[in-house]
Design an enzyme around this catalytic site. Structure first.
Site, PDB file in Angstrom:
ATOM      1  N   LYS A   1      35.150  28.834 -17.478  1.00  0.00           N
ATOM      2  CA  LYS A   1      36.385  28.216 -17.984  1.00  0.00           C
ATOM      3  C   LYS A   1      36.724  28.760 -19.379  1.00  0.00           C
ATOM      4  CE  LYS A   1      34.608  23.716 -19.710  1.00  0.00           C
ATOM      5  NZ  LYS A   1      35.271  23.358 -20.955  1.00  0.00           N
TER       6      LYS A   1
ATOM      7  N   ARG B   1      38.990  13.032 -30.856  1.00  0.00           N
ATOM      8  CA  ARG B   1      38.410  14.166 -31.579  1.00  0.00           C
ATOM      9  C   ARG B   1      39.193  14.460 -32.863  1.00  0.00           C
ATOM     10  NH1 ARG B   1      36.076  18.979 -27.760  1.00  0.00           N
ATOM     11  NH2 ARG B   1      35.339  17.749 -26.000  1.00  0.00           N
TER      12      ARG B   1
ATOM     13  N   ASP C   1      26.589  23.663 -25.819  1.00  0.00           N
ATOM     14  CA  ASP C   1      26.773  23.179 -24.437  1.00  0.00           C
ATOM     15  C   ASP C   1      25.489  23.298 -23.612  1.00  0.00           C
ATOM     16  OD1 ASP C   1      29.355  22.429 -24.872  1.00  0.00           O
ATOM     17  OD2 ASP C   1      30.259  24.223 -24.007  1.00  0.00           O
TER      18      ASP C   1
END
Length: 422
Positions: free
Chosen positions: A20, A117, A301
């Site tokens: 992605k 955020r 991640d």
């Protein structure tokens, strides 16, 4: 949606889902190019679909084929005065400077975790480039009015490399004889991926030690063909599944990729896994696993799959980079501590260090994704070696990045039962 994953052995071959990170950057480059770009092996996760919709609203025409997208554009010429980035942190940080190339006022919104955020860095940086910018107390919605004028600028790279990606891409379409100077850049591999992709579309940036990015004579993006490579972030979960519970071959992974999450191979090697990397495939086989140390500052991640790996390693694994986890889909350090705690794995957080006490046995449990795709996947992988089934609530969170995840786990022989929430 509730998913139950039962203990079991994995074995087989699976193709990694499209990256992605690469897909969203390619969509942005196609928007900035004049002409028709063809994107092959396109990602269809929620974040990728949001990027396509943003590009469409900013002036691109998109046609979907069986295995590709055709994106026709004449540069940033918005059809609407609002764009919605869904829940994509990369999407909002990358497309905001690009949208600011237009002269009309644009409102940028999102939903879910994106609404919480921090966005105040836009207010600090964009006005220096003649863009009017306001947020709601540092949060969405974001209001901008360009056009952005590229200038020599210094920015703080410690909070987000994604914003730098957006600036670099926007500058690529409009800059002449200017330099972006960056202090304390985190996630350098993601910027390497951005520069690699910009060059594929015909825009070359002179980079010095990831501290200075120089734009010489004015350039323009060229429409082209681009094939999205496999996603190391998602594949990391499949590789860990094989390392702890059997063996597997994961195809369509470029071992020369600029993606930072390729570092999962380093962790697997340190833990003692059998690895046979090809050029576009990785073979993993279970072996006796021992605790390891790794610095994941540049690849935050990877924390969830690293924790799933560490839970199966004898001893205490030390992972550095916890400070990068607070503003993800959940506060990932605390979420991992809470959910793996339910499965009997103790995790200590000591400043920037995470200590995972592995080899103590994983228990079947009822866990929650906290609407975080990577937490759901980490719990599913941990379940493979648990003493009973692991039930994951809000398991559909995987749709953000990897909608095929449970299908791929089943392809490898994982026992996965899906139930809609009553």
């Amino acid at each position: 949606m509730q998913v139950t994953v039962s203990p079991g052995i994995v074995k087989g071959t699976v193709t990694a889902n499209p990256s992605k990170s690469a897909m969203q950057r390619a969509v942005a480059a196609a928007l900035l190019a004049k002409g028709t770009t063809i994107i092959r092996n396109p990602g269809l996760s929620n974040d990728c679909l949001a990027a396509l919709e943003v590009a469409e609203n900013l002036g691109a025409r998109i046609k979907r084929g069986d295995d590709h997208f055709e994106i026709t554009s004449h540069g940033v010429k918005p059809f609407y005065d609002e764009i919605n980035c869904g829940e994509s942190g990369l999407g909002i940080r990358m497309f905001t400077p690009i949208a600011a190339l237009a002269s009309m006022p644009i409102t940028i919104v999102g939903h879910g975790s994106l609404t919480t955020r921090p966005m105040h860095f836009f207010e600090e940086v964009l006005p220096q480039l003649d863009v009017k910018c306001s947020t709601q107390d540092g949060k969405l919605p974001l209001h901008i009015e360009g056009p952005l004028q590229p200038k020599d600028i210094t920015i703080d790279g410690s909070l987000s490399s994604q914003f730098l990606t957006g600036l670099l891409m926007a500058y690529g379409a409009a800059a002449e004889d200017v330099t972006i100077t960056v202090k304390d850049l985190k996630s350098k591999p993601y910027i390497a991926l951005t520069l690699q992709l910009m060059e594929h579309f015909g825009v070359k940036v002179e980079e010095q030690n990831f501290e200075q990015f120089r734009f010489g004579k004015k350039q323009s993006y060229n429409a082209t063909e681009y094939t999205v490579e496999g996603d190391w972030s998602g594949a990391a979960f499949l590789l860990v599944a094989a390392a702890v519970a059997g063996k597997a071959e994961v195809q369509h992974l470029n071992t020369a990729s600029a993606q930072s999450d390729k570092a999962i191979l380093e962790a697997l090697e340190k833990a003692g896994t059998h690895i046979l990397p090809g050029v576009f495939t990785v073979n993993i086989q279970q072996n006796g696993l021992n605790a390891f140390e790794i610095d994941a500052t540049d690849c935050p991640d990877l924390f969830p799959p690293l924790v799933a790996l560490a839970a199966n390693c004898n001893g205490t694994t030390k992972i550095k980079g916890v400070s990068r986890l607070a503003h993800k889909e959940s506060d990932r350090g605390l979420t991992l501590q809470e959910e793996f705690g339910k499965m009997g794995i103790r995790i200590d957080l000591e400043g920037d260090i995470m200590l995972v006490h592995g080899g103590t046995g994983i228990k079947g449990a009822h866990v929650h994704s906290h609407n975080d795709h990577r937490i759901a996947m980490a719990c599913a992988v941990a379940a493979l070696t648990a003493d009973g089934p692991v039930i994951i609530e809000n398991a559909e969170a995987v749709n953000k990045s990897y909608p095929e995840f449970y299908d791929h786990l089943q392809l490898l022989g994982g026992k996965v039962a899906v139930a809609a929430n009553s």
